[in-house]
Design a protein around this motif. Structure first.
Motif, PDB file in Angstrom:
ATOM      1  N   PRO B 195       6.845  61.595  51.463  1.00  0.00           N
ATOM      2  CA  PRO B 195       6.016  60.936  52.485  1.00  0.00           C
ATOM      3  C   PRO B 195       5.505  59.555  52.063  1.00  0.00           C
ATOM      4  O   PRO B 195       5.387  58.667  52.901  1.00  0.00           O
ATOM      5  N   SER B 203       9.202  64.072  57.397  1.00  0.00           N
ATOM      6  CA  SER B 203       8.676  64.999  56.396  1.00  0.00           C
ATOM      7  C   SER B 203       7.449  65.720  56.934  1.00  0.00           C
ATOM      8  O   SER B 203       6.754  66.409  56.203  1.00  0.00           O
ATOM      9  N   GLY B 204       7.178  65.559  58.240  1.00  0.00           N
ATOM     10  CA  GLY B 204       5.962  66.133  58.830  1.00  0.00           C
ATOM     11  C   GLY B 204       4.954  65.037  59.089  1.00  0.00           C
ATOM     12  O   GLY B 204       4.733  64.178  58.230  1.00  0.00           O
ATOM     13  N   SER B 205       4.339  65.070  60.284  1.00  0.00           N
ATOM     14  CA  SER B 205       3.485  63.937  60.680  1.00  0.00           C
ATOM     15  C   SER B 205       2.120  63.966  60.016  1.00  0.00           C
ATOM     16  O   SER B 205       1.325  63.057  60.198  1.00  0.00           O
ATOM     17  N   GLU B 206       1.821  65.001  59.215  1.00  0.00           N
ATOM     18  CA  GLU B 206       0.507  65.036  58.548  1.00  0.00           C
ATOM     19  C   GLU B 206       0.364  63.903  57.529  1.00  0.00           C
ATOM     20  O   GLU B 206      -0.716  63.638  57.045  1.00  0.00           O
ATOM     21  N   LYS B 207       1.469  63.208  57.244  1.00  0.00           N
ATOM     22  CA  LYS B 207       1.385  62.043  56.354  1.00  0.00           C
ATOM     23  C   LYS B 207       0.627  60.904  57.016  1.00  0.00           C
ATOM     24  O   LYS B 207       0.305  59.903  56.371  1.00  0.00           O
ATOM     25  N   THR B 209       1.619  59.187  59.951  1.00  0.00           N
ATOM     26  CA  THR B 209       2.420  58.526  60.979  1.00  0.00           C
ATOM     27  C   THR B 209       3.489  59.507  61.440  1.00  0.00           C
ATOM     28  O   THR B 209       3.856  60.422  60.711  1.00  0.00           O
ATOM     29  N   ARG B 210       3.992  59.277  62.654  1.00  0.00           N
ATOM     30  CA  ARG B 210       5.052  60.149  63.161  1.00  0.00           C
ATOM     31  C   ARG B 210       6.383  59.446  62.947  1.00  0.00           C
ATOM     32  O   ARG B 210       6.543  58.286  63.342  1.00  0.00           O
ATOM     33  N   SER B 211       7.322  60.117  62.304  1.00  0.00           N
ATOM     34  CA  SER B 211       8.625  59.514  62.033  1.00  0.00           C
ATOM     35  C   SER B 211       9.669  60.061  62.991  1.00  0.00           C
ATOM     36  O   SER B 211       9.689  61.260  63.273  1.00  0.00           O
TER      37      SER B 211
ATOM     38  N   GLY C  42       1.490  69.025  62.174  1.00  0.00           N
ATOM     39  CA  GLY C  42       1.685  68.050  61.102  1.00  0.00           C
ATOM     40  C   GLY C  42       2.744  68.451  60.095  1.00  0.00           C
ATOM     41  O   GLY C  42       3.180  67.640  59.282  1.00  0.00           O
ATOM     42  N   LYS C  43       3.132  69.715  60.135  1.00  0.00           N
ATOM     43  CA  LYS C  43       4.103  70.219  59.157  1.00  0.00           C
ATOM     44  C   LYS C  43       5.477  70.466  59.770  1.00  0.00           C
ATOM     45  O   LYS C  43       6.412  70.829  59.059  1.00  0.00           O
ATOM     46  N   ALA C  44       5.592  70.292  61.097  1.00  0.00           N
ATOM     47  CA  ALA C  44       6.847  70.642  61.763  1.00  0.00           C
ATOM     48  C   ALA C  44       7.822  69.472  61.765  1.00  0.00           C
ATOM     49  O   ALA C  44       7.425  68.313  61.827  1.00  0.00           O
ATOM     50  N   ILE C  45       9.102  69.807  61.658  1.00  0.00           N
ATOM     51  CA  ILE C  45      10.178  68.820  61.780  1.00  0.00           C
ATOM     52  C   ILE C  45      11.183  69.373  62.791  1.00  0.00           C
ATOM     53  O   ILE C  45      11.726  70.463  62.603  1.00  0.00           O
ATOM     54  N   ASP C  63       7.362  65.070  63.755  1.00  0.00           N
ATOM     55  CA  ASP C  63       8.468  64.323  63.157  1.00  0.00           C
ATOM     56  C   ASP C  63       9.782  64.897  63.686  1.00  0.00           C
ATOM     57  O   ASP C  63       9.959  66.122  63.695  1.00  0.00           O
ATOM     58  N   HIS C  83      12.690  69.930  52.348  1.00  0.00           N
ATOM     59  CA  HIS C  83      11.266  70.248  52.545  1.00  0.00           C
ATOM     60  C   HIS C  83      11.093  71.755  52.755  1.00  0.00           C
ATOM     61  O   HIS C  83      10.901  72.227  53.870  1.00  0.00           O
ATOM     62  N   ARG C  86       8.088  73.114  54.907  1.00  0.00           N
ATOM     63  CA  ARG C  86       7.855  72.672  56.278  1.00  0.00           C
ATOM     64  C   ARG C  86       8.397  73.691  57.276  1.00  0.00           C
ATOM     65  O   ARG C  86       9.133  74.606  56.914  1.00  0.00           O
TER      66      ARG C  86
END
Lengths: 73, 358, 247
Positions: B195, B203-207, B209-211, C42-45, C63, C83, C86
């Motif tokens: 991240p 890698s998950g938006s909890e970083k 920002t949303r990728s 926040g943990k989902a892809i 994401d 990951h 995740r």
């Protein structure tokens, strides 16, 4: 004392698909005759006080256009 | 300080890319590189990496895409027909700017062809077999040590440019053994660091920002802007990534242009020619894209002919002509189908060409 | 006033590109509501397919990446390895998953990959304009079978849950429908179950969501809901096809 609900429609997100109207058990949802910015006739509630808070309308809505609130005592 | 060890090409390639930081491998067996997935299945877990045998080359390239999009340092290897299957994925990876290292052990074609060395995929790898405007650096080493050095740097290079990087070898290089020096292992990128090191990766938006990693751009003006952005990047690559070795081109009366295995054969032929009094030089492109066009400007006025020596019916010769710009006659020496010319074949054909152009 | 039905933060505050009455919007929402309720946004892809929902990342607030046609399970396979902590899911339509992507989904399922697949089955190619899908029913009309699909010409529609249930790899397989409030509530429970089993590390989870395509079916959205009930559910029965073993 009967519970009281308020159904709020997001006029601009609604695409007028009528799914909420067709699944409302109380038949209190109608389509507006005035179009929204996208040109759809959005859903609206006609007799708010008859709403039983079943959430059928919000559950079938594909456009996240419906929120339901309950009046607190 | 490590010492030189005798290693077989395919195993050396695999070990070098692991030492360069690769921790994920996805592959599908195909001759002549199947020792790479075999080596990876055995060795990569020892480095804390993950090996997976994909269901197909389509699976492998798209696993590489998922790995790169998620921020992992991935590696895949295949050979000509398998690389052909991966072309859709390569276009996708380039558009979405996802880094990955690819090794292509090219063989005889077209079709299923043969398993012997071939260079008839030059156009496929330098022009792109996938759809749309895209480019990918392609490096063609001529020794196992050179392949090791390139593969060791490739993961960082792919990350730096956010682009796939291809290393082109053939079955001969995969099977031969040479004494080599393995570089010290680099520190690999841990999942927890992705991240911050690669905030663009999913890698998950909890970083914070949303990728989103994507290649679809339905609005024409948006897609045009994206392609122009890619080509601005490719333009910088063309300035920074050209790699070439030149030998005696200033004084030579005949200048060979050859890469990979063919460059090794030409090198032997050059020694024979020298002994016969023919001054021969060589331009050996190491990067096939970007191509070392400027190396041709070093050719001296004694030059009578430039010979593209290839294991194809003549694909790189088009780039040779672009480099020569009509200044000298351009000729082709080639074998195909997995056949290799001997150094004496090359000498004989060269003498004929020199008689013809005199 | 207290909210009894509040829109989830899992859906971005924009209008979707889907046609009026298309149940893609419902599928999107229940998946995002579930992630939101489980505290996993926040943990989902997510991995989007090719088809109408190629743009799912414009609506799902997690994401995401796009994937080449049918290859989402291969993409998710690798993401999960990079990951391991995740929550990874693919969202795929019937053309994407059941036609061009058959190898990828079968092998991911057989490997027991620890991600969830949400399979939107509306029996038609929506984005390209209503062509026959591998799941188009016998007799159902499409632009490449205007008089209705026949067994003689195009073979039989694929039952993906049943097919995947022949494998030992998957941990959970369920087919649900999105054609009524009751069915949607059940569908959401299946989505939750899939994510829970993934979280527990038990393996591959698969939920097929029978969906509508009012535009290409040539029906109003309410009529499409009825058509699904009368035609799709008899051929594609709802229910659980695989559950994790209770230890």
């Amino acid at each position: 004392m009967a519970r009281k609900f308020k159904v709020v429609f997001d006029r601009e997100r609604c695409k007028g698909c009528e799914l909420c109207k067709s699944f409302c058990p109380k038949k209190i949802i109608e389509m507006d005759t005035q179009v929204n910015a996208k040109g759809y006739c959005p859903a609206m509630i006609t007799e708010q006080e008859k709403c039983i808070g079943c959430q059928s309308c919000a559950t079938v809505c594909p456009d996240c256009a419906i929120e339901i609130f309950e009046e607190e005592e | 300080m490590s010492e030189k060890v005798l290693m077989k090409g395919n195993e050396a390639f695999a070990e070098a890319v692991i030492r360069g930081g690769v921790r994920f491998y996805f592959g599908y067996p195909i001759t002549p590189q199947s020792e790479i997935p075999e080596f990876m299945s055995r060795e990569l877990p020892k480095w804390g990496g993950k090996f997976l045998q994909a269901e197909s080359e389509l699976g492998a390239i798209n696993m590489a895409y998922g790995c790169g999009a998620a921020g992992g340092n991935g590696f895949i290897s295949s050979s000509s027909p398998g690389i052909a299957l991966m072309q859709e994925g390569m276009s996708f990876l380039c558009s979405a700017e996802v880094p990955v290292v690819l090794l292509n052990a090219s063989r005889g074609g077209p079709g299923i062809g043969s398993i012997q060395p071939g260079q008839a995929d030059y156009n496929q790898v330098t022009r792109g077999g996938g759809n749309g405007d895209y480019k990918m650096p392609v490096f063609a080493p001529a020794s196992i040590q050179e392949a090791i050095d390139i593969l060791y740097d490739a993961p960082a290079l792919a990350d730096q440019w956010r682009n796939p990087v291809m290393v082109l070898v053939d079955g001969l290089m995969g099977q031969m053994m040479e004494p080599v020096l393995m570089p010290e292992p680099k520190k690999p990128l841990e999942s927890a660091d992705i991240p911050t090191v690669k905030p663009w990766a999913i890698s998950g938006s909890e970083k914070g920002t949303r990728s989103v990693v994507k290649s679809l751009r339905l609005q024409p003006e948006v897609l045009e802007e994206h392609v122009e952005h890619l080509f601005e990047k490719y333009g910088r690559m063309e300035k920074e990534l050209v790699r070439v070795e030149t030998e005696n081109v200033e004084n030579a009366e005949v200048v060979f242009v050859a890469f990979g295995t063919m460059a090794r054969l030409v090198k032997e032929a050059m020694e024979i020619l020298e002994s016969q009094g023919v001054k021969a030089g060589m331009i050996r492109p190491i990067s096939l894209w970007p191509y070392p066009y400027e190396a041709f400007d070093k050719i001296g006025k004694n030059c009578k002919a430039v010979i593209s020596a290839e294991l194809s019916m003549g694909q790189m010769v088009q780039d040779v002509k672009l480099g020569v710009e009509g200044r000298w006659p351009v000729r082709l020496i080639h074998r195909v189908g997995g056949m290799l010319p001997t150094s004496l074949d090359i000498v004989e054909k060269t003498r004929k060409i020199l008689e013809e152009v005199r | 006033m207290k909210a009894v039905f509040k829109q989830t933060q899992g859906m971005l505050p924009v209008s979707t590109s889907y046609c009026p009455g298309c149940t893609h919007g419902v599928a999107h929402r229940i998946i995002m509501e579930t992630l939101d309720e489980m505290g996993l946004l926040g943990k989902a892809i997510g991995v989007a397919p090719i088809g109408c929902s190629v743009v799912a990342h414009q609506f799902m607030n997690v994401d995401m990446c796009e994937s080449a046609h049918g290859r989402a399970p291969a993409v998710a396979t690798a993401i999960r390895r990079v990951h391991p902590d995740r929550i990874v899911y693919t969202y795929q339509g019937d053309g994407d998953l059941a036609s061009i992507g058959m190898a990828e989904i079968v092998h991911a399922a057989a490997r027991g990959e620890k991600f969830s697949t949400f399979f939107i089955n509306n029996g038609i190619y929506g984005m390209t304009g209503g062509q026959m899908a591998p799941t188009t029913l016998i007799g159902q009309r499409a632009t490449t079978c205007v008089d209705g699909r026949t067994r003689e010409q195009a073979g039989m529609p694929l039952k993906i849950c049943e097919l995947l249930a022949t494998l030992d790899g998957p941990a959970y397989i369920e087919r649900v429908a999105l054609n009524s409030p009751a069915h949607i509530r059940k569908a959401k429970k299946a989505v939750r179950r899939a994510f829970e089993i993934q979280q527990e590390g038990k393996g591959f989870t698969f939920v097929e969501l029978l969906s509508t395509c009012p535009t290409n079916w040539g029906l109003t959205p309410p009529k499409a809901m009825e058509w699904l009930e009368e035609n799709m559910i008899p051929y594609y029965p709802l229910g659980v096809f695989r559950e994790p073993e209770v230890k």
